[in-house]
Scaffold this motif. Structure first.
Motif, PDB file in Angstrom:
ATOM      1  N   GLN A 109       9.072  -5.943   4.350  1.00 18.19           N
ATOM      2  CA  GLN A 109      10.190  -6.241   3.459  1.00 18.19           C
ATOM      3  C   GLN A 109      11.046  -7.432   3.875  1.00 18.19           C
ATOM      4  OE1 GLN A 109      12.376  -2.583   2.573  1.00 18.19           O
ATOM      5  NE2 GLN A 109      10.472  -1.417   2.562  1.00 18.19           N
ATOM      6  N   ILE A 110      10.902  -7.945   5.093  1.00 20.35           N
ATOM      7  CA  ILE A 110      11.591  -9.191   5.414  1.00 20.35           C
ATOM      8  C   ILE A 110      10.957 -10.289   4.574  1.00 20.35           C
ATOM      9  CG2 ILE A 110      11.994 -10.934   7.201  1.00 20.35           C
ATOM     10  CD1 ILE A 110      12.161  -8.698   9.244  1.00 20.35           C
ATOM     11  N   ARG A 111      11.769 -11.038   3.869  1.00 15.75           N
ATOM     12  CA  ARG A 111      11.248 -11.986   2.878  1.00 15.75           C
ATOM     13  C   ARG A 111      10.466 -13.116   3.535  1.00 15.75           C
ATOM     14  NH1 ARG A 111      13.595 -16.754   2.879  1.00 15.75           N
ATOM     15  NH2 ARG A 111      15.726 -17.083   3.650  1.00 15.75           N
ATOM     16  N   ARG A 209      24.817 -13.621   2.851  1.00 18.31           N
ATOM     17  CA  ARG A 209      23.825 -12.793   2.156  1.00 18.31           C
ATOM     18  C   ARG A 209      22.661 -12.399   3.053  1.00 18.31           C
ATOM     19  NH1 ARG A 209      26.670 -10.373  -0.837  1.00 18.31           N
ATOM     20  NH2 ARG A 209      24.871  -9.599  -2.012  1.00 18.31           N
ATOM     21  N   GLY A 210      22.739 -12.760   4.339  1.00 17.97           N
ATOM     22  CA  GLY A 210      21.742 -12.297   5.292  1.00 17.97           C
ATOM     23  C   GLY A 210      22.037 -10.872   5.720  1.00 17.97           C
ATOM     24  N   SER A 304       8.388   4.856   1.772  1.00 22.92           N
ATOM     25  CA  SER A 304       8.428   3.657   0.923  1.00 22.92           C
ATOM     26  C   SER A 304       9.862   3.190   0.687  1.00 22.92           C
ATOM     27  CB  SER A 304       7.744   3.935  -0.414  1.00 22.92           C
ATOM     28  OG  SER A 304       8.382   5.022  -1.083  1.00 22.92           O
ATOM     29  N   GLU A 305      10.767   3.576   1.585  1.00 20.32           N
ATOM     30  CA  GLU A 305      12.188   3.246   1.449  1.00 20.32           C
ATOM     31  C   GLU A 305      12.395   1.730   1.393  1.00 20.32           C
ATOM     32  OE1 GLU A 305      15.374   5.029   0.431  1.00 20.32           O
ATOM     33  OE2 GLU A 305      14.092   6.316   1.644  1.00 20.32           O
ATOM     34  N   LYS A 306      13.337   1.291   0.581  1.00 14.35           N
ATOM     35  CA  LYS A 306      13.687  -0.117   0.484  1.00 14.35           C
ATOM     36  C   LYS A 306      14.869  -0.389   1.401  1.00 14.35           C
ATOM     37  CE  LYS A 306      10.563  -0.816  -2.659  1.00 14.35           C
ATOM     38  NZ  LYS A 306       9.308  -1.532  -2.307  1.00 14.35           N
ATOM     39  N   LEU A 307      14.589  -1.026   2.548  1.00 15.20           N
ATOM     40  CA  LEU A 307      15.614  -1.210   3.571  1.00 15.20           C
ATOM     41  C   LEU A 307      16.743  -2.120   3.118  1.00 15.20           C
ATOM     42  CD1 LEU A 307      13.436  -1.720   6.791  1.00 15.20           C
ATOM     43  CD2 LEU A 307      14.540   0.377   6.006  1.00 15.20           C
ATOM     44  N   PHE A 308      16.428  -3.119   2.299  1.00 18.77           N
ATOM     45  CA  PHE A 308      17.406  -4.142   1.968  1.00 18.77           C
ATOM     46  C   PHE A 308      17.962  -4.008   0.554  1.00 18.77           C
ATOM     47  CE2 PHE A 308      14.485  -6.038   5.153  1.00 18.77           C
ATOM     48  CZ  PHE A 308      15.384  -6.117   6.198  1.00 18.77           C
ATOM     49  N   GLU A 309      17.769  -2.845  -0.063  1.00 18.04           N
ATOM     50  CA  GLU A 309      18.372  -2.561  -1.362  1.00 18.04           C
ATOM     51  C   GLU A 309      19.542  -1.606  -1.178  1.00 18.04           C
ATOM     52  OE1 GLU A 309      15.536  -1.280  -4.240  1.00 18.04           O
ATOM     53  OE2 GLU A 309      14.347  -3.130  -4.108  1.00 18.04           O
ATOM     54  N   PRO A 310      20.634  -1.783  -1.942  1.00 21.42           N
ATOM     55  CA  PRO A 310      21.847  -0.980  -1.732  1.00 21.42           C
ATOM     56  C   PRO A 310      21.619   0.513  -1.937  1.00 21.42           C
ATOM     57  CG  PRO A 310      22.318  -2.910  -3.072  1.00 21.42           C
ATOM     58  CD  PRO A 310      20.828  -2.837  -2.964  1.00 21.42           C
ATOM     59  N   ILE A 340      22.266  -0.815   8.320  1.00 30.53           N
ATOM     60  CA  ILE A 340      21.919  -2.140   7.807  1.00 30.53           C
ATOM     61  C   ILE A 340      23.030  -2.626   6.880  1.00 30.53           C
ATOM     62  CG2 ILE A 340      20.212  -3.514   6.545  1.00 30.53           C
ATOM     63  CD1 ILE A 340      18.145  -1.385   7.280  1.00 30.53           C
ATOM     64  N   GLY A 341      23.540  -3.816   7.172  1.00 23.69           N
ATOM     65  CA  GLY A 341      24.596  -4.397   6.339  1.00 23.69           C
ATOM     66  C   GLY A 341      24.198  -5.795   5.873  1.00 23.69           C
ATOM     67  N   GLN A 342      24.791  -6.203   4.756  1.00 21.05           N
ATOM     68  CA  GLN A 342      24.554  -7.545   4.221  1.00 21.05           C
ATOM     69  C   GLN A 342      25.849  -8.331   4.277  1.00 21.05           C
ATOM     70  OE1 GLN A 342      23.448  -7.940   0.032  1.00 21.05           O
ATOM     71  NE2 GLN A 342      22.081  -9.639   0.576  1.00 21.05           N
ATOM     72  N   LYS A 343      25.764  -9.566   4.791  1.00 22.34           N
ATOM     73  CA  LYS A 343      26.959 -10.396   4.935  1.00 22.34           C
ATOM     74  C   LYS A 343      27.424 -10.871   3.559  1.00 22.34           C
ATOM     75  CE  LYS A 343      28.779 -13.712   8.228  1.00 22.34           C
ATOM     76  NZ  LYS A 343      28.438 -14.537   9.384  1.00 22.34           N
ATOM     77  N   LYS A 344      28.714 -10.733   3.303  1.00 27.97           N
ATOM     78  CA  LYS A 344      29.264 -11.108   2.003  1.00 27.97           C
ATOM     79  C   LYS A 344      29.213 -12.627   1.824  1.00 27.97           C
ATOM     80  CE  LYS A 344      32.360  -7.114   1.817  1.00 27.97           C
ATOM     81  NZ  LYS A 344      33.756  -6.653   1.777  1.00 27.97           N
TER      82      LYS A 344
END
Length: 344
Positions: A109-111, A209-210, A304-310, A340-344
């Protein structure tokens, strides 16, 4: 820091991307200097060992803070964790990593094209695994040179080109702010004098957004490990059957020893909660994305969890029940939880 005698060339990944690096002392740009690195600002020279840039710079804290960095560094120099038992090829590492859900999901899932940092990579197994995918760049850093020599040896023997290892103090980063799409620090910050300070330090390296992935010991789930530690200290390892890793017949003795030392003889650790890390996110402009295990009660983590989806961050009651579940399952995997957090 004085330069040391060089024994190998710096990896091509480092020399191609020197623009990502910054001097840990003054923040200036780094440049090549006799197959090692030097700062173009303060002129500080940095050595390298077996192709590993020695960019570690000590903390400049008031001594009253009780810095444990050197103590932890010495511990892991003697007992690298984890070791490479039975991992003699890239194929065997991939097979092992894919058996673990977290590493497999990360790899999937890492792009494409992402630049990844593992801060506190230890012997670099996760970094080497992620570096096998050629459309991403992976940097692994650690304070322990002995551990990274093992990582680099495996990298070189298996010709994993898109990963490189750097000796670094996470409180004194050697990369420019906003460099990485993904920063991973799993099982590291709880071995520092200032976990939140360490989080703030490496969080600055994440691009807008990373994503930031932080793994910590859980305050409640870790109680089982604390109990086993008391048993071992009182009666020796005759109660090893209480720990699944130590009791397993499929784990080699050297690997059991490394696990025992890391879990039960480590000189310093702290424990944390879901709510605490959510506060860290709020204070550093990160939005919660997901966690392992999930902070919502009775909500199992799927393959099948999506790690980078809210996902939902849950309520205080959810957090209590989820952390109680970690305790009731015996503090599996040392009661480590990942946020896991996403930078604003």
């Amino acid at each position: 820091m004085p330069a040391t005698e060089t024994t190998a060339s710096l990896p091509d990944l480092i020399t191609r991307h020197l623009d990502l690096f910054a001097c840990p002392q003054c923040g200036g740009s780094l440049q090549l200097s006799h197959d090692a690195l030097a700062c173009s600002g303060c002129r500080q020279a940095f050595g390298q060992d077996h192709g590993i840039p020695q960019l570690f710079w000590p903390n400049e804290w008031d001594s009253s803070k009780g810095d444990v960095t050197e103590m932890v560094k010495q511990f892991y120099e003697k007992t690298p964790f984890p070791n490479y038992d039975r991992l003699d090829s890239a194929a065997s590492l991939r097979e092992k990593a894919c058996k673990g859900m977290f590493a497999r999901l990360l790899d999937e899932q890492i792009r494409p094209g992402a630049t990844v940092l593992e801060a506190g990579c230890g012997t670099g197994q996760l970094s080497n695994f992620l570096g096998m995918t050629t459309d991403r760049r992976v940097f692994g850093t650690d304070i322990c040179l002995n551990s990274m020599k093992l990582a680099t040896k495996f990298r070189n023997e298996n010709q994993i080109e898109e990963v490189a290892f750097v000796q670094m103090n996470l409180f004194k980063p050697v990369f420019k702010p906003g460099t990485f799409d993904v920063v991973i620090s799993n099982g590291v910050l709880h071995h520092t004098s200032d976990p939140f300070g360490g989080f703030k330090s490496i969080s600055r390296l994440v691009k807008p957004r990373g994503h930031m992935l932080i793994g910590l010991y859980n305050k409640y789930g870790r109680l089982t490990t604390d109990f086993r530690r008391l048993l071992f200290r009182a009666f020796g390892r005759r109660f090893s059957f209480f720990d699944d890793h130590l009791a397993s017949k499929n784990v080699e003795e050297q690997r059991k020893h490394a696990w025992y030392m890391d879990q039960y003889e480590h000189p310093h650790e702290s424990k944390h909660t879901f709510g605490e890390v959510l506060e860290w996110f709020d204070q550093t402009d990160f939005e919660f994305v997901s966690a392992i295990p999930k902070p919502t009660a009775f909500d199992p983590f799927s393959e099948s969890e999506k790690l980078f989806e809210p996902h939902s961050k849950g309520s205080t009651l959810d957090h209590f029940l989820a952390q109680a579940g970690m305790l009731l399952t015996g503090g599996k995997d040392g009661a480590l939880f990942i946020m896991i957090g996403q930078k604003k």
